[in-house]
Design a protein around this motif. Sequence first.
Motif, PDB file in Angstrom:
ATOM      1  N   ALA A   4       0.833  -1.209   0.000  1.00  0.00           N
ATOM      2  CA  ALA A   4       0.000   0.000   0.000  1.00  0.00           C
ATOM      3  C   ALA A   4       0.865   1.256   0.000  1.00  0.00           C
ATOM      4  N   LEU A   5       1.982   1.240   0.721  1.00  0.00           N
ATOM      5  CA  LEU A   5       2.860   2.415   0.771  1.00  0.00           C
ATOM      6  C   LEU A   5       3.551   2.679  -0.566  1.00  0.00           C
ATOM      7  N   LYS A   6       3.683   1.660  -1.386  1.00  0.00           N
ATOM      8  CA  LYS A   6       4.337   1.821  -2.682  1.00  0.00           C
ATOM      9  C   LYS A   6       3.386   2.313  -3.770  1.00  0.00           C
ATOM     10  N   LYS A   7       2.084   2.286  -3.480  1.00  0.00           N
ATOM     11  CA  LYS A   7       1.104   2.737  -4.470  1.00  0.00           C
ATOM     12  C   LYS A   7       1.260   4.228  -4.730  1.00  0.00           C
ATOM     13  N   GLN A   8       1.023   4.600  -5.968  1.00  0.00           N
ATOM     14  CA  GLN A   8       1.059   6.001  -6.342  1.00  0.00           C
ATOM     15  C   GLN A   8      -0.304   6.607  -6.038  1.00  0.00           C
ATOM     16  N   HIS A   9      -0.384   7.258  -4.882  1.00  0.00           N
ATOM     17  CA  HIS A   9      -1.623   7.892  -4.471  1.00  0.00           C
ATOM     18  C   HIS A   9      -1.260   9.238  -3.849  1.00  0.00           C
ATOM     19  N   LYS A  10      -1.971  10.276  -4.249  1.00  0.00           N
ATOM     20  CA  LYS A  10      -1.633  11.634  -3.832  1.00  0.00           C
ATOM     21  C   LYS A  10      -1.584  11.787  -2.303  1.00  0.00           C
ATOM     22  N   GLN A  11      -2.548  11.199  -1.585  1.00  0.00           N
ATOM     23  CA  GLN A  11      -2.561  11.345  -0.127  1.00  0.00           C
ATOM     24  C   GLN A  11      -1.355  10.663   0.518  1.00  0.00           C
ATOM     25  N   GLU A  13       1.552  10.156  -0.999  1.00  0.00           N
ATOM     26  CA  GLU A  13       2.716  10.949  -1.412  1.00  0.00           C
ATOM     27  C   GLU A  13       2.834  12.227  -0.586  1.00  0.00           C
ATOM     28  N   LEU A  14       1.728  12.936  -0.370  1.00  0.00           N
ATOM     29  CA  LEU A  14       1.759  14.191   0.397  1.00  0.00           C
ATOM     30  C   LEU A  14       2.181  13.977   1.849  1.00  0.00           C
ATOM     31  N   GLY A  15       1.717  12.894   2.454  1.00  0.00           N
ATOM     32  CA  GLY A  15       2.031  12.624   3.855  1.00  0.00           C
ATOM     33  C   GLY A  15       3.248  11.748   4.050  1.00  0.00           C
ATOM     34  N   SER A  16       3.875  11.341   2.944  1.00  0.00           N
ATOM     35  CA  SER A  16       5.033  10.452   2.986  1.00  0.00           C
ATOM     36  C   SER A  16       4.672   9.101   3.617  1.00  0.00           C
ATOM     37  N   GLY A  17       3.409   8.728   3.503  1.00  0.00           N
ATOM     38  CA  GLY A  17       2.916   7.472   4.076  1.00  0.00           C
ATOM     39  C   GLY A  17       1.504   7.667   4.580  1.00  0.00           C
ATOM     40  N   PHE A  18       1.071   6.775   5.439  1.00  0.00           N
ATOM     41  CA  PHE A  18      -0.286   6.859   5.987  1.00  0.00           C
ATOM     42  C   PHE A  18      -0.343   7.779   7.200  1.00  0.00           C
ATOM     43  N   ASP A  19      -1.335   8.618   7.233  1.00  0.00           N
ATOM     44  CA  ASP A  19      -1.753   9.376   8.406  1.00  0.00           C
ATOM     45  C   ASP A  19      -3.237   9.647   8.179  1.00  0.00           C
ATOM     46  N   HIS A  20      -4.013   8.568   8.216  1.00  0.00           N
ATOM     47  CA  HIS A  20      -5.408   8.584   7.788  1.00  0.00           C
ATOM     48  C   HIS A  20      -6.338   8.126   8.900  1.00  0.00           C
ATOM     49  N   ASN A  21      -7.495   8.749   8.940  1.00  0.00           N
ATOM     50  CA  ASN A  21      -8.542   8.321   9.855  1.00  0.00           C
ATOM     51  C   ASN A  21      -9.481   7.392   9.094  1.00  0.00           C
ATOM     52  N   PHE A  22      -9.732   6.229   9.659  1.00  0.00           N
ATOM     53  CA  PHE A  22     -10.641   5.279   9.060  1.00  0.00           C
ATOM     54  C   PHE A  22     -11.941   5.277   9.853  1.00  0.00           C
ATOM     55  N   VAL A  23     -13.057   5.376   9.148  1.00  0.00           N
ATOM     56  CA  VAL A  23     -14.376   5.360   9.753  1.00  0.00           C
ATOM     57  C   VAL A  23     -14.727   3.912  10.067  1.00  0.00           C
ATOM     58  N   LEU A  24     -15.116   3.679  11.309  1.00  0.00           N
ATOM     59  CA  LEU A  24     -15.465   2.326  11.733  1.00  0.00           C
ATOM     60  C   LEU A  24     -16.959   2.126  11.573  1.00  0.00           C
ATOM     61  N   ASN A  25     -17.340   1.065  10.900  1.00  0.00           N
ATOM     62  CA  ASN A  25     -18.754   0.738  10.719  1.00  0.00           C
ATOM     63  C   ASN A  25     -19.350   0.307  12.040  1.00  0.00           C
ATOM     64  N   GLU A  26     -20.614   0.611  12.229  1.00  0.00           N
ATOM     65  CA  GLU A  26     -21.311   0.183  13.439  1.00  0.00           C
ATOM     66  C   GLU A  26     -21.657  -1.294  13.310  1.00  0.00           C
ATOM     67  N   VAL A  27     -21.079  -2.078  14.196  1.00  0.00           N
ATOM     68  CA  VAL A  27     -21.356  -3.507  14.240  1.00  0.00           C
ATOM     69  C   VAL A  27     -21.509  -3.913  15.702  1.00  0.00           C
ATOM     70  N   ASP A  28     -21.898  -5.152  15.923  1.00  0.00           N
ATOM     71  CA  ASP A  28     -22.093  -5.626  17.291  1.00  0.00           C
ATOM     72  C   ASP A  28     -20.787  -5.737  18.069  1.00  0.00           C
ATOM     73  N   SER A  29     -19.686  -5.985  17.373  1.00  0.00           N
ATOM     74  CA  SER A  29     -18.395  -6.168  18.025  1.00  0.00           C
ATOM     75  C   SER A  29     -17.617  -4.859  18.026  1.00  0.00           C
ATOM     76  N   ASP A  30     -16.740  -4.686  19.008  1.00  0.00           N
ATOM     77  CA  ASP A  30     -15.898  -3.491  19.014  1.00  0.00           C
ATOM     78  C   ASP A  30     -14.495  -3.797  18.492  1.00  0.00           C
ATOM     79  N   PHE A  31     -14.315  -4.951  17.842  1.00  0.00           N
ATOM     80  CA  PHE A  31     -13.045  -5.318  17.210  1.00  0.00           C
ATOM     81  C   PHE A  31     -12.850  -4.458  15.962  1.00  0.00           C
ATOM     82  N   VAL A  32     -11.660  -3.822  15.834  1.00  0.00           N
ATOM     83  CA  VAL A  32     -11.446  -2.943  14.682  1.00  0.00           C
ATOM     84  C   VAL A  32     -10.208  -3.269  13.862  1.00  0.00           C
TER      85      VAL A  32
END
Length: 117
Positions: A4-11, A13-32
């Motif tokens: 994933a880090l090697k993919k050519q994606h603007k976000q 590239e701009l952050g030099s890697g991941f610094d992303h917030n992922f939205v967690l779906n509402e499910v019965d479990s709190d495992f993420v």
Amino acid sequence: MKKALKKQHKQIELGSGFDHNFVLNEVDSDFVAKVIDENSGRNLEVYTTETGVQFYSGNHLKDIEGKGGILYQKRAAFCLETQHFPNSPNQSNFPSTLLLPREKYFSRTTYKFSVGK
């Protein structure tokens, strides 16, 4: 993560890697999330009642001294930070972060470590 880090994606590239917030779906479990180190067999599982998790891939580490004097470099570590969405107070379509006087706020996050392949 390496692929994933090697993919050519603007976000990435701009952050030099991941610094992303992922939205967690509402499910019965709190495992993420589950992270597995295939070399050592170490596992990390993350459980939370929060609505999001920020994934940071250690993009800006450089010569950070760790245990035994080891110098950690770029992407030598990562974070999984459970939280509300960034900029929530200014986004009406995001879950509210408003806490009024005398209201209580409760959140739970558990980081479970284990060893085994």
